[in-house]
Design a protein around this motif. Structure first.
Motif, PDB file in Angstrom:
ATOM      1  N   THR A   1       0.649 -24.969  55.573  1.00 33.40           N
ATOM      2  CA  THR A   1       1.017 -26.084  54.736  1.00 33.40           C
ATOM      3  C   THR A   1       0.336 -27.470  55.074  1.00 33.40           C
ATOM      4  OG1 THR A   1       2.873 -26.146  56.634  1.00 33.40           O
ATOM      5  CG2 THR A   1       3.334 -25.263  54.178  1.00 33.40           C
TER       6      THR A   1
ATOM      7  N   VAL B   1       3.640 -30.054  50.824  1.00 34.22           N
ATOM      8  CA  VAL B   1       5.018 -30.526  50.830  1.00 34.22           C
ATOM      9  C   VAL B   1       5.024 -32.066  50.843  1.00 34.22           C
ATOM     10  CG1 VAL B   1       6.943 -30.162  52.006  1.00 34.22           C
ATOM     11  CG2 VAL B   1       5.464 -28.236  52.062  1.00 34.22           C
TER      12      VAL B   1
ATOM     13  N   GLY C   1       1.230 -31.685  54.693  1.00 38.35           N
ATOM     14  CA  GLY C   1       2.401 -32.643  54.279  1.00 38.35           C
ATOM     15  C   GLY C   1       1.665 -33.642  53.426  1.00 38.35           C
TER      16      GLY C   1
ATOM     17  N   ALA D   1      -0.016 -29.492  59.477  1.00 42.55           N
ATOM     18  CA  ALA D   1       1.412 -28.915  59.300  1.00 42.55           C
ATOM     19  C   ALA D   1       1.459 -27.610  60.125  1.00 42.55           C
ATOM     20  CB  ALA D   1       2.226 -28.998  58.060  1.00 42.55           C
TER      21      ALA D   1
ATOM     22  N   ALA E   1       7.404 -30.255  56.559  1.00 42.68           N
ATOM     23  CA  ALA E   1       6.117 -29.233  55.979  1.00 42.68           C
ATOM     24  C   ALA E   1       5.698 -28.279  57.051  1.00 42.68           C
ATOM     25  CB  ALA E   1       4.822 -30.411  55.612  1.00 42.68           C
TER      26      ALA E   1
END
Length: 227
Positions: free
Chosen positions: A128, A103, A130, A178, A117
């Motif tokens: 996730t 993300v 980031g 994240a 994120a």
């Protein structure tokens, strides 16, 4: 806004099981491109084009792009209000659920440790990472100018990510811990997927979003006429 802060506070104290990178994982990236021509923080309802791409190894196995509208203007620490629903929808449009999602936002590098994120991962129930060009609050020296070099990013004494040198002679990117990922896993995923400075799934998602925006502008549905 108060509702989002309350959610972020709750997620800050969440401790879901960790996820570890393994070769062959399906890695997706997502990106939101606002309409051109708007100055300042923007506002709710402005057009946005979102892209998502999924890779297994070096091969892209899924793509999605769609128009949407921003949920809000930009406010520090509240990016989920602006792009959260937009990115959630485009990731859901991928043909296969990813094992991990990259993300264009921070994770633990956030005043409430819940950047977009991390929040998006919790909503989608997908690990996730980031990936940004700058940090939000975290600090740390750059790593040596050598591909694969990393250096820690700290926030109030907590390790929240790493600078990662994905290419020699280029600025490093910040890999953010994240949802269900720690700093080491974030750096590992970024390095494993970075053929260029930006990891391939995120690079392709960005291309798809910008391509959709350009196509809309060519068709006469620019920032002022988009419906």
């Amino acid at each position: 806004m108060r509702d989002l802060v309350a959610v972020q506070d709750a997620l800050r104290d969440a401790h879901p099981p960790g996820w570890r990178w393994t070769p062959g994982s399906l890695v997706a990236g997502c990106f939101a491109a606002p309409a051109r021509g708007h100055a300042g923080p923007g506002a709710a309802g402005q057009p946005v084009w979102a892209g998502a791409a999924a890779y297994r190894g070096r091969r892209c196995v899924g793509r999605a792009a769609r128009p949407a509208r921003a949920g809000a203007g930009y406010a520090f620490g509240l990016l989920a209000l602006r792009f959260g629903a937009v990115l959630q929808a485009v990731v859901a449009a991928l043909p296969e659920r990813p094992d991990v999602l990259l993300v264009d936002a921070t994770g633990l590098d956030h005043p409430r440790r819940t950047g977009l994120a991390r929040h998006l991962g919790a909503v989608l129930d997908v690990p996730t990472v980031g990936v940004t060009h700058r940090t939000l609050l975290a600090r740390g020296d750059w790593p040596p100018d050598q591909r694969g070099a990393t250096a820690p990013l700290w926030l109030d004494g907590e390790l929240v990510g790493h600078w990662v040198r994905t290419r020699s002679g280029r600025r490093p990117v910040a890999a953010h811990a994240a949802w269900r990922t720690d700093a080491e896993t974030a750096a590992r995923v970024v390095l494993a997927t970075a053929g260029h400075r930006t990891p391939a799934p995120l690079r392709e998602a960005r291309r798809l979003a910008r391509q959709a925006r350009a196509a809309a502008a060519s068709a006469g549905y620019g920032a002022t006429r988009y419906r």
